[in-house]
Design an enzyme around this catalytic site. Structure first.
Site, short mmCIF file in Angstrom:
data_model
loop_
_atom_site.label_atom_id
_atom_site.label_comp_id
_atom_site.label_asym_id
_atom_site.label_seq_id
_atom_site.Cartn_x
_atom_site.Cartn_y
_atom_site.Cartn_z
N ARG A 61 0.84 -1.20 0.00
CA ARG A 61 0.00 0.00 0.00
C ARG A 61 0.88 1.25 0.00
O ARG A 61 2.02 1.23 0.42
CB ARG A 61 -0.90 0.03 1.24
N LYS A 203 -8.50 -2.39 1.11
CA LYS A 203 -8.37 -1.54 2.27
C LYS A 203 -9.11 -0.20 2.10
O LYS A 203 -9.47 0.42 3.09
CB LYS A 203 -6.89 -1.30 2.62
N HIS A 223 -10.21 -4.06 12.66
CA HIS A 223 -9.15 -4.66 11.85
C HIS A 223 -8.72 -5.94 12.57
O HIS A 223 -7.78 -5.93 13.36
CB HIS A 223 -7.98 -3.67 11.75
N SER A 241 -0.40 -5.09 10.37
CA SER A 241 0.10 -5.96 9.31
C SER A 241 1.28 -6.80 9.77
O SER A 241 2.20 -6.30 10.43
CB SER A 241 0.52 -5.09 8.13
N LYS A 245 -2.75 -12.11 12.03
CA LYS A 245 -4.22 -12.27 11.95
C LYS A 245 -4.61 -13.41 11.01
O LYS A 245 -5.39 -14.28 11.38
CB LYS A 245 -4.88 -10.96 11.43
N THR A 246 -4.06 -13.38 9.80
CA THR A 246 -4.43 -14.39 8.81
C THR A 246 -3.90 -15.76 9.22
O THR A 246 -4.63 -16.75 9.22
CB THR A 246 -3.90 -13.98 7.42
N ASP A 260 -9.51 -10.58 8.19
CA ASP A 260 -8.97 -9.21 8.28
C ASP A 260 -9.92 -8.11 8.76
O ASP A 260 -9.48 -7.16 9.37
CB ASP A 260 -8.41 -8.83 6.90
N ARG A 325 1.88 -12.13 -1.77
CA ARG A 325 0.52 -12.34 -1.27
C ARG A 325 -0.25 -13.29 -2.16
O ARG A 325 0.03 -13.43 -3.34
CB ARG A 325 -0.24 -11.00 -1.29
P1 ATP Z 1 -2.02 -8.15 7.17
O1 ATP Z 1 -2.87 -7.18 7.93
O2 ATP Z 1 -0.95 -7.48 6.37
O3 ATP Z 1 -2.83 -9.12 6.35
P2 ATP Z 1 -1.65 -10.26 9.20
O4 ATP Z 1 -1.88 -9.76 10.59
O5 ATP Z 1 -2.74 -11.06 8.58
O6 ATP Z 1 -1.19 -9.02 8.26
P3 ATP Z 1 -0.06 -12.56 8.65
O7 ATP Z 1 -0.31 -12.54 7.18
O8 ATP Z 1 -0.76 -13.62 9.43
O9 ATP Z 1 -0.34 -11.12 9.27
O10 ATP Z 1 1.51 -12.64 8.84
C1 ATP Z 1 2.20 -13.23 9.88
C2 ATP Z 1 3.52 -13.74 9.28
O11 ATP Z 1 4.43 -14.05 10.30
C3 ATP Z 1 3.30 -14.99 8.47
O12 ATP Z 1 4.14 -14.94 7.33
C4 ATP Z 1 3.74 -16.10 9.44
O13 ATP Z 1 4.21 -17.25 8.79
C5 ATP Z 1 4.85 -15.41 10.19
N1 ATP Z 1 5.11 -15.89 11.59
C6 ATP Z 1 6.28 -16.34 12.05
N2 ATP Z 1 6.20 -16.66 13.35
C7 ATP Z 1 4.95 -16.40 13.74
C8 ATP Z 1 4.25 -16.53 14.99
N3 ATP Z 1 4.85 -16.97 16.10
N4 ATP Z 1 2.96 -16.17 15.03
C9 ATP Z 1 2.35 -15.69 13.93
N5 ATP Z 1 2.94 -15.54 12.73
C10 ATP Z 1 4.24 -15.91 12.62
MN MN Z 2 -3.89 -10.77 6.86
#
Ligand code: ATP
Ligand code: MN
Length: 543
Positions: A61, A203, A223, A241, A245-246, A260, A325
């Site tokens: 973004r 977004k 969020h 981010s 979350k995902t 999300d 992504r």
């Molecule tokens: P966005 O808002 O950008 O979508 P998000 O909160 O969904 O972000 P994720 O896409 O879940 O974030 O990213 C977490 C990243 O961190 C993943 O690539 C995951 O493999 C990695 N990771 C490594 N260790 C951990 C952990 N202990 N817990 C969670 N995620 C981890």
């Molecule tokens: Mn996500």
């Protein structure tokens, strides 16, 4: 069975200024969009059948290029700040005209009617008009897909025009650069020019919901990701981010509600979207099987590279961007729940990726601490989602989502605080970041450990253990947790030097305190102020 023929909504497209021609493709199914992408050489197919595209100069973004039209609807209601940058109606008109002129010259146009908000009481109809078939496939994957009957009498509440190929004249358009993402609440329009990063589309829709739902409907927009357990309890996971979350909401033992964006009404929570947008960097089948297996026909993968000479994705290759992504419909996750609605949450997790190794891997927050942390919205931004971030940097983003919040953060915080108290929701803070030292010295907490700690919170195991307060931040740290070595639970024990830990904790406390100053006066509740970190030796430590 042949695809249903639904008439192109010519009148309403003409009203936008779009020229009707047979190169406008309306409501194409995903496989046909894929063929267009391949034919136009805008995509290639990977070995599992997923489509792989590049998004060009922007692979994340661009918050500095994002504007809200300042007019009679927004002047007094939008909280103008670095994220909510005003642009005047005359400039918006020029940008809009540049976009429609550009789209009228495009070799094809891809129009898709979809909706957002899984709770029918709050549904909004969205029309997405893309210059590229890939952008339109993203809209198909990410938003809710209306049935044929709903399409027969479809009136868009909001329209999005995406012209990634257009270079704006920034002087004429009153923009910082040749790229702009502009929201007009008065015209119920979003225009995206000069960036093909698909995340801008999702977004910006999130941003409009963050304005409309709390303001007009008393619904808290969040969020966060959400899932539902076998006993029917829902959990929501807030976080900026890259905090998880995902990743953490995709749990084979629970039904996925969404990854999300959600709303919290008087009686339920619901997903805004109909798809997921997951990170692919270092994706491993054994660690994240749900996401790994979602990469199949229909999924749209962005900015990854293949192993040389093959069509197999090398998930470790971050040479285009760390923010690789994939988007796919929610149903690509086994166990997803549709319609994506669940009861009021029983547990809330605040995810933070603390690159300084200070915060405990899991801890329990009292209501005051929960509000303090929600308002602070701390994480260390790691390389990825945003242009220009290549190494960790402490970030405070109110409500874990400041870039997407048009209203004052206090509005969302107040709604959340009331709901936490009303429903007696348990609130946990989970550090998915570093342990044993800061970034460069310690290491990231193992995903399998984080999952085990969350499971222990959800199944009640952590209701039966003892806690002690963190000396600086005050949150309650469990002294034991099934499946986790006890020494990991207190971060101070994981550092080679406890005094180095104390020093770092002091720095982090100072950053929190400095950040909180901008909200302090507006917050009357002593309970929230009492949750501020205390530096040992300066104040009384937490009891
Ligand atoms: P966005 O808002 O950008 O979508 P998000 O909160 O969904 O972000 P994720 O896409 O879940 O974030 O990213 C977490 C990243 O961190 C993943 O690539 C995951 O493999 C990695 N990771 C490594 N260790 C951990 C952990 N202990 N817990 C969670 N995620 C981890
Ligand atoms: Mn996500």
């Amino acid at each position: 069975m042949s695809a249903p023929v639904i008439a192109l909504p010519t009148d309403s497209l003409s009203r936008l200024g779009l020229r009707i021609s047979d190169t406008i493709h309306y409501q194409l199914p995903p496989d046909e969009l894929a063929l267009h992408c391949l034919h136009r050489k805008e995509a290639v197919r990977g070995d599992t059948g997923a489509l792989v595209i590049r998004t060009g100069a922007f692979t994340g973004r661009s918050p500095k290029d994002r504007y809200i039209v300042k007019d009679e609807v927004t002047t007094g209601s939008v909280h103008w700040n670095d994220f909510n940058q005003p642009i005047d109606p005359a400039h918006f008109h020029r940008i809009f005209t540049a976009v429609t002129t550009w789209l009228n010259k495009a070799p094809g146009l891809f129009v898709r009617d979809c909706c957002v908000c899984a709770d029918p009481r709050h549904r909004l109809n969205i029309r997405v008009i893309n210059e590229t078939p890939g952008g339109n496939l993203f809209a198909y994957n990410m938003f809710l897909r209306p049935g044929e009957e709903e399409l027969e009498d479809f009136h868009p509440d909001w329209q999005i025009l995406a012209a990634p190929g257009l270079t704006l004249n920034s002087t004429e358009c009153g923009t910082r650069s040749s790229t702009a993402i502009v929201i007009s609440f008065r015209h119920r329009l979003i225009v995206v020019a000069g960036t093909a990063y698909t995340g801008e589309i999702k977004k910006s829709v999130f941003s409009i919901l963050n304005f409309l739902l709390p303001r007009d409907r008393n619904v808290l927009s969040m969020h966060c990701s959400a899932n539902k357990g076998p006993k029917g309890d829902t959990a929501i996971f807030f976080g900026l981010s890259g905090t998880g979350k995902t990743t953490l909401s995709a749990d084979p033992g629970r039904r996925l509600i969404g990854d999300d964006e959600h709303g919290w009404t008087e009686d339920n929570i619901f997903n805004f979207e109909g798809g997921c947008y997951a990170k692919c960097i270092h994706l491993r089948e054994d660690k994240e099987p749900e996401i790994y297996h979602a990469i199949r026909p229909g999924a749209l993968v962005e900015n990854v590279k293949f192993y040389p000479g093959t069509d197999r994705i090398n998930f470790d290759d971050g040479s285009i961007t760390e923010n690789t992504r994939v988007s796919y419909p929610l149903s690509y996750i086994r166990n997803s729940l549709e319609p994506s609605v669940g009861p009021v949450p029983t547990n809330i997790f605040f995810l933070t990726c603390d690159a300084y190794g200070v915060l405990p891997p899991i801890s329990r927050l009292n209501p005051g601490q929960a509000m303090y942390q929600f308002i602070s919205g701390y994480t260390a931004k790691v390389a990825g989602t945003e242009t220009g971030i290549t190494e960790p940097k402490p970030t405070f983003s109110a409500c874990f989502g400041a870039p997407f919040l048009p209203l004052h953060p206090g509005r969302y915080a107040e709604l959340l605080g009331r709901k936490i108290k009303q429903h007696g929701v348990k609130v946990w803070m989970v550090n998915t970041g570093w342990s044993g030292g800061p970034y460069g010295q310690g290491s990231r907490i193992q995903l399998s450990y984080t999952r085990a700690m969350i499971t222990a919170a959800l199944d009640g195991a952590l209701d039966k253990v003892e806690y002690h307060p963190h000396p600086v931040f005050g949150m309650a740290m469990p002294t034991s947790c099934p499946g986790i070595p006890a020494e990991l639970l207190n971060p101070r024990n994981t550092w080679p030097s406890p005094t180095a830990y104390d020093e770092m904790a002091g720095h982090l406390a100072d950053w929190f305190t400095t950040n909180f100053r901008k909200y302090a006066e507006a917050i009357p509740s002593p309970e929230i102020h009492a949750a501020a970190p205390v530096r040992p030796g300066r104040n009384n430590a937490h009891p």
